[in-house]
Design a protein around this motif. Structure first.
Motif, short mmCIF file in Angstrom:
data_model
loop_
_atom_site.label_atom_id
_atom_site.label_comp_id
_atom_site.label_asym_id
_atom_site.label_seq_id
_atom_site.Cartn_x
_atom_site.Cartn_y
_atom_site.Cartn_z
N UNK A 5 90.37 -25.93 -52.23
CA UNK A 5 90.79 -24.60 -51.90
C UNK A 5 91.96 -24.59 -50.92
N UNK A 6 92.87 -23.84 -51.30
CA UNK A 6 94.24 -23.85 -50.46
C UNK A 6 93.90 -22.98 -49.36
N UNK A 7 94.91 -22.97 -48.50
CA UNK A 7 95.08 -22.13 -47.13
C UNK A 7 94.66 -20.75 -47.28
N UNK A 8 95.46 -20.06 -48.33
CA UNK A 8 95.23 -18.66 -48.69
C UNK A 8 93.88 -18.34 -49.34
N UNK A 9 93.04 -19.24 -49.97
CA UNK A 9 91.91 -19.15 -50.45
C UNK A 9 90.78 -19.13 -49.27
N UNK A 10 90.99 -20.27 -48.37
CA UNK A 10 90.04 -20.22 -47.38
C UNK A 10 90.18 -19.05 -46.30
N UNK A 11 91.64 -18.72 -46.26
CA UNK A 11 91.58 -17.32 -45.32
C UNK A 11 91.07 -16.17 -45.97
N UNK A 12 91.21 -15.96 -47.10
CA UNK A 12 90.64 -14.82 -47.83
C UNK A 12 89.13 -14.88 -47.86
N UNK A 13 88.49 -15.95 -48.21
CA UNK A 13 86.87 -16.14 -48.28
C UNK A 13 86.30 -15.99 -46.72
N UNK A 14 87.30 -16.46 -45.77
CA UNK A 14 86.92 -16.36 -44.48
C UNK A 14 87.03 -14.84 -43.89
N UNK A 15 87.78 -14.07 -44.17
CA UNK A 15 87.85 -12.69 -44.13
C UNK A 15 86.79 -11.87 -44.80
N UNK A 16 86.63 -12.04 -46.20
CA UNK A 16 85.54 -11.31 -46.82
C UNK A 16 84.10 -11.49 -46.74
N UNK A 17 83.88 -12.93 -46.56
CA UNK A 17 82.49 -13.31 -46.52
C UNK A 17 81.72 -12.60 -45.49
N UNK A 18 82.19 -12.32 -44.17
CA UNK A 18 81.20 -11.55 -43.32
C UNK A 18 81.20 -10.14 -43.51
N UNK A 19 82.20 -9.40 -44.32
CA UNK A 19 82.25 -8.26 -44.66
C UNK A 19 80.94 -8.26 -45.85
N UNK A 20 80.91 -9.04 -46.67
CA UNK A 20 79.94 -9.30 -47.83
C UNK A 20 78.75 -9.44 -47.35
N UNK A 21 78.68 -10.26 -46.26
CA UNK A 21 77.35 -10.88 -45.67
C UNK A 21 76.74 -9.56 -44.91
N UNK A 22 77.59 -8.59 -44.28
CA UNK A 22 76.91 -7.52 -43.74
C UNK A 22 76.58 -6.54 -44.81
N UNK A 23 77.12 -6.48 -45.86
CA UNK A 23 76.67 -5.23 -47.09
C UNK A 23 75.20 -6.04 -47.35
N UNK A 40 74.58 -17.52 -49.63
CA UNK A 40 75.94 -18.21 -50.27
C UNK A 40 76.93 -17.55 -49.22
N UNK A 41 77.31 -16.33 -49.09
CA UNK A 41 78.23 -15.73 -48.41
C UNK A 41 78.20 -16.12 -46.80
#
Length: 195
Positions: free
Chosen positions: A155-173, A89-90
């Motif tokens: 999804x707004x620009x803010x939501x897209x940006x947030x998910x684009x930033x956190x998903x790689x971090x969460x994927x690493x975890x 998913x992430x």
């Protein structure tokens, strides 16, 4: 009345006392000897009991450790599926999942975020606990964020940006948790074959 007869010691012939005094001293000596023997016997019994208790406690500790290792292996095998689902998913969410309606993304992702409900089971995973708990937290965060966005039309620009930033971090975890789980499973299976 007759003069009491004195009996003298075999060891010291000058030590002479009456028959009743000999009886009294003999009784006192035997009482002390009996008490000393009983104390010695009790200490031997206590030492044996302590040894048996120590052996039983050591055996119980080993059984508990074996049970915790077996429980960790079983939990690792069952939780691995949820970790892999979370990772998929992430990894897909930032690139493919943001072009559709947020409620559809939430509905499609929610079953794959079941890892968020496995925090208590993660406590049984020994060395992998920290990594899995981090992934559980990440799954909960993604679930909560998608839940908060699901009433929006897009999804707004803010939501897209947030998910684009956190998903790689969460994927690493998630990948770290997956590696820890794989190591735990391999170790458990190797240990099982050697027994």
């Amino acid at each position: 009345m007759a003069d009491p007869i004195n009996y003298c010691s075999w060891l010291a012939s000058s030590f002479c006392i009456t028959q009743s005094e000999w009886a009294t001293w003999s009784q006192a000596g035997l009482t002390v000897g009996t008490f000393a023997f009983a104390m010695w016997r009790q200490s031997v019994t206590d030492a044996r009991s302590e040894e048996k208790v120590a052996i039983a406690e050591d055996k119980l500790r080993k059984e508990r450790l074996q049970n915790s290792k077996t429980r960790a292996l079983a939990t690792a095998i069952s939780i691995r599926v949820d970790i892999d689902s979370f990772n998929s998913v992430v990894s897909a969410l930032p690139s493919h999942g943001l072009d559709v309606n947020p409620s559809e993304v939430f509905a499609g992702s929610e079953p794959s975020l079941g890892l968020r409900l496995r925090a208590m089971e993660a406590l049984d995973l020994m060395d992998a606990t920290s990594a899995v708990l981090a992934a559980v937290h990440a799954a909960q965060s993604v679930h909560n964020y998608l839940d908060a966005c699901r009433n929006d039309e897009t999804f707004g620009e803010r939501e897209r940006k947030h998910l684009s930033e956190v998903c790689p971090i969460y994927l690493k975890q998630g990948e770290e948790a997956s590696e820890q789980i794989a190591t735990l499973i391999q170790t458990g299976l190797r240990r099982g074959k050697s027994q």
